[in-house]
Design an enzyme around this catalytic site. Structure first.
Site, short mmCIF file in Angstrom:
data_model
loop_
_atom_site.label_atom_id
_atom_site.label_comp_id
_atom_site.label_asym_id
_atom_site.label_seq_id
_atom_site.Cartn_x
_atom_site.Cartn_y
_atom_site.Cartn_z
CG HIS A 53 -1.86 -1.06 1.42
ND1 HIS A 53 -1.89 -1.88 2.52
CD2 HIS A 53 -2.86 -1.50 0.61
CE1 HIS A 53 -2.86 -2.76 2.40
NE2 HIS A 53 -3.47 -2.57 1.25
CE LYS A 91 -12.74 -7.56 5.06
NZ LYS A 91 -12.45 -6.99 3.76
NE ARG A 136 -2.82 -7.48 -3.99
CZ ARG A 136 -3.61 -7.51 -2.95
NH1 ARG A 136 -3.15 -7.93 -1.80
NH2 ARG A 136 -4.85 -7.12 -3.03
CB SER A 140 -4.01 -6.52 4.94
OG SER A 140 -3.67 -5.28 4.41
#
Ligand code: ADP
Length: 163
Positions: free
Chosen positions: A21, A45, A93, A131
């Site tokens: 990030h 979440k 990614r 993460s």
């Protein structure tokens, strides 16, 4: 006539921020006047770090830089508009990110045609960093010092009691 300020809105969970990030934000600062890191408040979440903790960890990462950190809830494009953003920033990614990001960008373009989504490819040394993986490895006492900034390493150590 002066050019209007370019502001990138970078949404995500950032639970916690990783070097992946950080790299995206730093490179975006070469393209945009300002970057807003936007933490999504997701009711379904619960994170490892609270939103306020994540906000503070992101803030500490970019002290002195043209980076603002905000928490938003609801529709991302609405929040981006409310903050005066000119673009939405996302990191890629690999092909695994592509399908979802393509759908998201197309939907967002329908909802807010004036907001351009801009993608940045990850640096090769960050393409495996997420993460989720950082949380998993850190929870088991693994060394994540190569993939998160030092203050986040410290915060992870405190969370998992293995500092
Ligand atoms: P999400 O909760 O949607 O997975 P994250 O908070 O993990 O979002 O990440 C926000 C944004 O940062 C997404 O665009 C994601 O693709 C990007 N990102 C995450 N990790 C990396 C990385 N290692 N390199 C480049 N971009 C990344």
């Amino acid at each position: 006539m002066s050019k209007p300020e370019t502001i990138a809105f970078y949404p995500g969970s950032f639970d916690p921020l990783t070097n992946g990030h950080k790299d995206i934000v730093e490179r975006a600062l070469r393209v945009f006047d300002r970057v807003i890191v936007a933490l999504a408040q997701n009711v379904s979440k619960t994170g490892l770090f609270s939103l306020e903790e994540r906000k503070e960890l992101v803030r500490q990462t970019f002290v002195g830089k043209a980076v603002e950190v905000v928490i938003f809830e609801g529709l991302m494009v609405k929040a981006a508009r409310n903050h005066g953003a000119t673009s939405v920033l996302r990191g890629l990614r690999g092909v695994s990110d592509f399908e979802y990001e393509f759908q998201l960008a197309t939907m967002n373009k329908t909802l807010a045609p004036e907001l351009e989504t801009v993608f940045m490819m990850t640096e090769k040394h960050n393409f495996y960093v997420s993460s989720k993986l950082v949380r998993e490895v850190a929870s088991l006492g693994g060394d994540v010092s190569e993939v998160v900034p030092p203050h986040i390493l410290e915060a992870l150590g405190k969370k998992y009691g293995n500092a």
